[in-house]
Design an enzyme around this catalytic site. Sequence first.
Site, mmCIF file in Angstrom:
data_model
loop_
_atom_site.group_PDB
_atom_site.id
_atom_site.type_symbol
_atom_site.label_atom_id
_atom_site.label_comp_id
_atom_site.label_asym_id
_atom_site.label_seq_id
_atom_site.Cartn_x
_atom_site.Cartn_y
_atom_site.Cartn_z
ATOM 1 C CE LYS A 84 43.329 36.730 33.652
ATOM 2 N NZ LYS A 84 44.178 35.678 34.236
ATOM 3 C CG ASP A 120 44.201 31.655 33.971
ATOM 4 O OD1 ASP A 120 45.083 31.571 33.094
ATOM 5 O OD2 ASP A 120 43.749 32.744 34.381
HETATM 6 P P1 NAP Z 1 43.209 39.577 41.553
HETATM 7 O O1 NAP Z 1 41.919 38.909 41.211
HETATM 8 O O2 NAP Z 1 43.304 41.060 41.573
HETATM 9 O O3 NAP Z 1 43.655 38.999 42.986
HETATM 10 C C1 NAP Z 1 44.808 39.507 43.614
HETATM 11 C C2 NAP Z 1 45.108 38.709 44.875
HETATM 12 O O4 NAP Z 1 46.326 39.208 45.428
HETATM 13 C C3 NAP Z 1 44.039 38.836 45.957
HETATM 14 O O5 NAP Z 1 43.969 37.630 46.674
HETATM 15 C C4 NAP Z 1 44.609 39.958 46.835
HETATM 16 O O6 NAP Z 1 44.160 39.902 48.185
HETATM 17 C C5 NAP Z 1 46.079 39.604 46.787
HETATM 18 N N1 NAP Z 1 46.938 40.749 47.120
HETATM 19 C C6 NAP Z 1 47.160 41.835 46.346
HETATM 20 N N2 NAP Z 1 48.006 42.677 46.987
HETATM 21 C C7 NAP Z 1 48.298 42.103 48.175
HETATM 22 C C8 NAP Z 1 49.111 42.482 49.275
HETATM 23 N N3 NAP Z 1 49.794 43.638 49.277
HETATM 24 N N4 NAP Z 1 49.197 41.640 50.326
HETATM 25 C C9 NAP Z 1 48.527 40.472 50.344
HETATM 26 N N5 NAP Z 1 47.735 40.049 49.325
HETATM 27 C C10 NAP Z 1 47.615 40.871 48.262
HETATM 28 O O7 NAP Z 1 44.375 39.116 40.544
HETATM 29 P P2 NAP Z 1 44.476 37.703 39.806
HETATM 30 O O8 NAP Z 1 43.818 37.794 38.495
HETATM 31 O O9 NAP Z 1 44.085 36.641 40.749
HETATM 32 O O10 NAP Z 1 46.056 37.625 39.487
HETATM 33 C C11 NAP Z 1 47.006 37.385 40.528
HETATM 34 C C12 NAP Z 1 48.385 37.193 39.882
HETATM 35 O O11 NAP Z 1 48.381 35.991 39.108
HETATM 36 C C13 NAP Z 1 48.789 38.310 38.930
HETATM 37 O O12 NAP Z 1 50.167 38.582 39.107
HETATM 38 C C14 NAP Z 1 48.565 37.697 37.556
HETATM 39 O O13 NAP Z 1 49.418 38.247 36.553
HETATM 40 C C15 NAP Z 1 48.941 36.256 37.831
HETATM 41 N N6 NAP Z 1 48.393 35.309 36.861
HETATM 42 C C16 NAP Z 1 49.277 34.609 36.106
HETATM 43 C C17 NAP Z 1 48.814 33.686 35.211
HETATM 44 C C18 NAP Z 1 49.806 32.897 34.401
HETATM 45 O O14 NAP Z 1 49.423 32.337 33.368
HETATM 46 N N7 NAP Z 1 51.047 32.819 34.825
HETATM 47 C C19 NAP Z 1 47.443 33.459 35.047
HETATM 48 C C20 NAP Z 1 46.562 34.193 35.850
HETATM 49 C C21 NAP Z 1 47.058 35.121 36.748
HETATM 50 P P3 NAP Z 1 42.771 40.629 48.604
HETATM 51 O O15 NAP Z 1 41.678 39.665 48.263
HETATM 52 O O16 NAP Z 1 42.938 40.884 50.042
HETATM 53 O O17 NAP Z 1 42.687 41.904 47.789
#
Ligand code: NAP
Length: 293
Positions: A84, A120
């Site tokens: 993204k 989103d």
């Molecule tokens: P991203 O940009 O990779 O961000 C991941 C986030 O999770 C970061 O804040 C990261 O912290 C944190 N994180 C990952 N592992 C962790 C751990 N072990 N402990 C604490 N924090 C942790 O991913 P994203 O695009 O934001 O997506 C996040 C989630 O939202 C995914 O599951 C995605 O599928 C979901 N999502 C769903 C929708 C929907 O329509 N339902 C839409 C968008 C996203 P750091 O900054 O410290 O790495």
Amino acid sequence: MASGAARRRGQGGATISGKTTVVGIIGDPVTHSRSPAIHNAAFAALALDMAYVPLPVRAPGLGAAVEGLRALGFRGANITIPYKGSVVSLLDWVDADARLAEAVNTIVVDDDVLRGYNTDIDGVRESVLDAAGDTLAGRAALVFGAGGAARAAALALARLGMEITLVNRTAARAERLAALLEAAVPGTHCRRVPLDAVSPTDVAGHRMLVNATSLGMGGTSKVPDWMADNVSAEQIVLDLVYTETETDLVVRARESRAIVIDGLQMLVRQAAVAFELWTGRRAPLKVMQDAVT
Ligand code: NAP
């Protein structure tokens, strides 16, 4: 049972012709994605000659895949993890909200121009309005995460007038998101709480709790106890993560009688915005919701 016309128009991929308009989802992985089911059901319901296909793409091929949308005459695509952010620089034009969120999840190919959007942000807004109406101005939201999903959620909630508290594993990313929010939404003040300092009182003081980390996804650990253990009936819980079965946070929030918005509701809401961008038609929300429940 599907009508003959619906079958001819590609419901379930049965009858795709040379006239069918194609969209898809680019990501790695995409096998788990529920988006094909949501969009193909919507195309069939509106008798649109369109089809939505999964497009698994490895990182070195992202540029060629995005350019290929234009070359192959696609109407567009959704973009999912992990592209993204990296897709933004590959497009001809990027919507102001997608620039703010530094993330594009929907591409529209308009007369050979590749346009990027972030649905989103509207997806969060609409899901929250569905669940709570326009009652949240001045109330507090705790957003856990600072990645792409957190940026979209925090922007949508700040625009609804909510006071935002950010918690993230990497403090520098929370700082950066706070600065972005305060610049983008006049009057917003963002609190930051270090992950190792969050207390039950912090959690209890918020009308809304948002999990915008990837914690809870298949194969990863659950959200921390400070979040799941302290949900109350007075709260709204939005878990952006969606999995085959409900996440631990959603189960615990339902047990606590909180208002729950799960990842699938949000997925449908953001999909509806993408559908409208591609088709110019109002999305059949119930059909889309039924396709994933
Ligand atoms: P991203 O940009 O990779 O961000 C991941 C986030 O999770 C970061 O804040 C990261 O912290 C944190 N994180 C990952 N592992 C962790 C751990 N072990 N402990 C604490 N924090 C942790 O991913 P994203 O695009 O934001 O997506 C996040 C989630 O939202 C995914 O599951 C995605 O599928 C979901 N999502 C769903 C929708 C929907 O329509 N339902 C839409 C968008 C996203 P750091 O900054 O410290 O790495």
